[in-house]
Design a protein around this motif. Structure first.
Motif, PDB file in Angstrom:
ATOM      1  N   LEU A 283       0.829  -1.205   0.000  1.00 59.70           N
ATOM      2  CA  LEU A 283       0.000   0.000   0.000  1.00 59.70           C
ATOM      3  C   LEU A 283       0.866   1.259   0.000  1.00 59.70           C
ATOM      4  O   LEU A 283       0.579   2.224  -0.710  1.00 59.70           O
ATOM      5  N   THR A 284       1.949   1.240   0.780  1.00 59.85           N
ATOM      6  CA  THR A 284       2.854   2.394   0.832  1.00 59.85           C
ATOM      7  C   THR A 284       3.508   2.629  -0.519  1.00 59.85           C
ATOM      8  O   THR A 284       3.618   3.771  -0.985  1.00 59.85           O
ATOM      9  N   SER A 285       3.934   1.560  -1.185  1.00 66.78           N
ATOM     10  CA  SER A 285       4.572   1.679  -2.495  1.00 66.78           C
ATOM     11  C   SER A 285       3.604   2.262  -3.521  1.00 66.78           C
ATOM     12  O   SER A 285       3.965   3.156  -4.298  1.00 66.78           O
ATOM     13  N   MET A 286       2.371   1.802  -3.506  1.00 68.85           N
ATOM     14  CA  MET A 286       1.365   2.316  -4.439  1.00 68.85           C
ATOM     15  C   MET A 286       1.051   3.776  -4.130  1.00 68.85           C
ATOM     16  O   MET A 286       0.849   4.591  -5.030  1.00 68.85           O
ATOM     17  N   TYR A 287       1.029   4.105  -2.856  1.00 69.09           N
ATOM     18  CA  TYR A 287       0.761   5.484  -2.431  1.00 69.09           C
ATOM     19  C   TYR A 287       1.854   6.427  -2.924  1.00 69.09           C
ATOM     20  O   TYR A 287       1.578   7.502  -3.451  1.00 69.09           O
ATOM     21  N   GLU A 288       3.097   6.004  -2.777  1.00 64.14           N
ATOM     22  CA  GLU A 288       4.220   6.845  -3.184  1.00 64.14           C
ATOM     23  C   GLU A 288       4.306   6.989  -4.702  1.00 64.14           C
ATOM     24  O   GLU A 288       4.827   7.991  -5.203  1.00 64.14           O
ATOM     25  N   ARG A 289       3.776   6.021  -5.441  1.00 63.56           N
ATOM     26  CA  ARG A 289       3.771   6.104  -6.905  1.00 63.56           C
ATOM     27  C   ARG A 289       2.508   6.781  -7.443  1.00 63.56           C
ATOM     28  O   ARG A 289       2.349   6.932  -8.653  1.00 63.56           O
ATOM     29  N   GLY A 290       1.609   7.172  -6.527  1.00 62.73           N
ATOM     30  CA  GLY A 290       0.377   7.848  -6.939  1.00 62.73           C
ATOM     31  C   GLY A 290      -0.637   6.937  -7.598  1.00 62.73           C
ATOM     32  O   GLY A 290      -1.435   7.400  -8.420  1.00 62.73           O
ATOM     33  N   GLU A 291      -0.634   5.656  -7.243  1.00 59.94           N
ATOM     34  CA  GLU A 291      -1.507   4.678  -7.906  1.00 59.94           C
ATOM     35  C   GLU A 291      -2.799   4.412  -7.149  1.00 59.94           C
ATOM     36  O   GLU A 291      -3.702   3.747  -7.677  1.00 59.94           O
ATOM     37  N   LEU A 292      -2.917   4.902  -5.926  1.00 53.90           N
ATOM     38  CA  LEU A 292      -4.083   4.550  -5.105  1.00 53.90           C
ATOM     39  C   LEU A 292      -5.373   5.195  -5.591  1.00 53.90           C
ATOM     40  O   LEU A 292      -6.447   4.604  -5.485  1.00 53.90           O
ATOM     41  N   ALA A 293      -5.285   6.428  -6.094  1.00 61.60           N
ATOM     42  CA  ALA A 293      -6.499   7.111  -6.541  1.00 61.60           C
ATOM     43  C   ALA A 293      -7.202   6.292  -7.627  1.00 61.60           C
ATOM     44  O   ALA A 293      -8.420   6.128  -7.594  1.00 61.60           O
ATOM     45  N   GLY A 294      -6.425   5.764  -8.561  1.00 64.43           N
ATOM     46  CA  GLY A 294      -7.003   4.938  -9.620  1.00 64.43           C
ATOM     47  C   GLY A 294      -7.567   3.634  -9.085  1.00 64.43           C
ATOM     48  O   GLY A 294      -8.614   3.160  -9.536  1.00 64.43           O
ATOM     49  N   LEU A 295      -6.895   3.047  -8.094  1.00 66.84           N
ATOM     50  CA  LEU A 295      -7.360   1.804  -7.499  1.00 66.84           C
ATOM     51  C   LEU A 295      -8.697   1.995  -6.798  1.00 66.84           C
ATOM     52  O   LEU A 295      -9.640   1.226  -6.980  1.00 66.84           O
ATOM     53  N   PHE A 296      -8.797   3.058  -6.000  1.00 68.71           N
ATOM     54  CA  PHE A 296     -10.023   3.290  -5.231  1.00 68.71           C
ATOM     55  C   PHE A 296     -11.170   3.784  -6.107  1.00 68.71           C
ATOM     56  O   PHE A 296     -12.327   3.723  -5.714  1.00 68.71           O
ATOM     57  N   LYS A 297     -10.836   4.296  -7.292  1.00 67.33           N
ATOM     58  CA  LYS A 297     -11.859   4.807  -8.198  1.00 67.33           C
ATOM     59  C   LYS A 297     -12.570   3.679  -8.928  1.00 67.33           C
ATOM     60  O   LYS A 297     -13.696   3.849  -9.416  1.00 67.33           O
ATOM     61  N   LYS A 298     -11.950   2.515  -9.045  1.00 69.92           N
ATOM     62  CA  LYS A 298     -12.530   1.393  -9.789  1.00 69.92           C
ATOM     63  C   LYS A 298     -13.835   0.940  -9.157  1.00 69.92           C
ATOM     64  O   LYS A 298     -13.962   0.904  -7.951  1.00 69.92           O
TER      65      LYS A 298
END
Length: 298
Positions: A283-298
């Motif tokens: 989760l931290t790695s995805m957060y730092e790469r800015g990938e969480l917004a897309g994940l939570f938007k699905k």
């Protein structure tokens, strides 16, 4: 030497002003926004430090950072979820401008993109364009010095503090949301369940978009990894459910059951749309790469 008091959080520091014409008696009371994360600024920071190395590093950072007037003004994406892909997620200083290119606020952050995304959600009408300065060696003193250099430049040029940095202005300070209660899977340890615990877990993760199985509660995590996960989810503004795997009264047997269900041996565990995303590191790695917004938007 001059003293500037910043609030909230309250930080007082002393260092040589960049403008020799200003005096400490005229130093304004200012505030800056610190994005919610495990790195809140809550300590007193002194730039007049006995350690000359720290002082030297701060001065190098300030000199390496472009002046506010020289920094490129770029448009802020219309949607908060687009910010992380177009603006840096690094630590640094940022200045937000309205539709008339009037400076509204100067802030510092451990994650500039996340802070701008939060501002865009709360005051979209004021977030039209931004100037960003990344601080390459982002300890507290260096970040504060970078913020101070931009602030002093603006005050020297206009004679005014940005509206959002004026004392008492809470427009840019995110108010903590009321925390949801943690879920309980059973009515109690000594109550016989009508269905197996694994079925309750399966139903829970499939009927809720984001579920975090953590050690402790969301308001009082009992391990650093769980605290980190809660911080990330809340900084992203995610509506999520949390379950305390250490609650032996209402979640008895959950730890072992969940390990078998997810085939994941450690905690915390985060599920999104019924699927295991992973633990704190992922989760931290995805957060730092800015990938969480897309994940939570699905």
């Amino acid at each position: 030497m001059a003293t500037i008091n910043l609030s909230p959080p309250q930080i007082s520091f002393s260092c040589r002003r960049l403008s020799s014409s200003s005096s400490s008696r005229n130093a304004p009371t200012l505030s800056f926004y610190s994005r919610f994360s495990p790195s809140h600024y809550s300590l007193s920071v002194s730039l007049k430090h006995r350690n000359n190395t720290i002082k030297h590093r701060c001065l190098i950072t300030a000199s390496a950072l472009k002046n506010l007037s020289e920094t490129e003004l770029v448009p802020v994406p219309a949607a908060p979820e687009e910010v992380s892909g177009k603006l840096p997620s690094d630590s640094g200083v940022y200045a937000i401008f309205d539709k008339n290119d009037e400076l509204q606020f100067i802030g510092i952050s451990r994650n500039i993109a996340a802070s701008l995304s939060a501002h865009l959600k709360s005051v979209p009408e004021l977030c039209c364009s931004v100037k960003v300065g990344v601080v390459s060696d982002p300890d507290r003193a260096a970040l504060t010095q970078a913020w101070k250099s931009w602030m002093e430049e603006h005050i020297k040029a206009t004679g005014n503090v940005p509206p959002g940095n004026e004392s008492g202005n809470a427009t840019w300070i995110r108010q903590p949301a009321k925390k949801k209660p943690d879920l309980r899977l059973t009515p109690g340890r000594h109550v016989q369940l009508a269905v197996p615990l694994e079925e309750l877990v399966d139903k829970l993760v499939k009927e809720n978009k984001v579920v975090a199985f953590i050690k402790g509660s969301r308001s009082a995590p009992l391990c650093g990894f769980s605290q980190r996960v809660i911080g990330i989810l809340e900084s992203e503004g995610v509506d999520y459910e949390s379950i305390d795997v250490l609650d032996e009264e209402y979640n008895f047997g959950l730890r072992e059951t969940l390990k078998k269900y997810s085939n994941w041996p450690t905690f915390p565990q985060i599920f999104v749309n019924g699927e295991l995303v992973g633990g704190c590191d992922i989760l931290t790695s995805m957060y730092e790469r800015g990938e969480l917004a897309g994940l939570f938007k699905k």
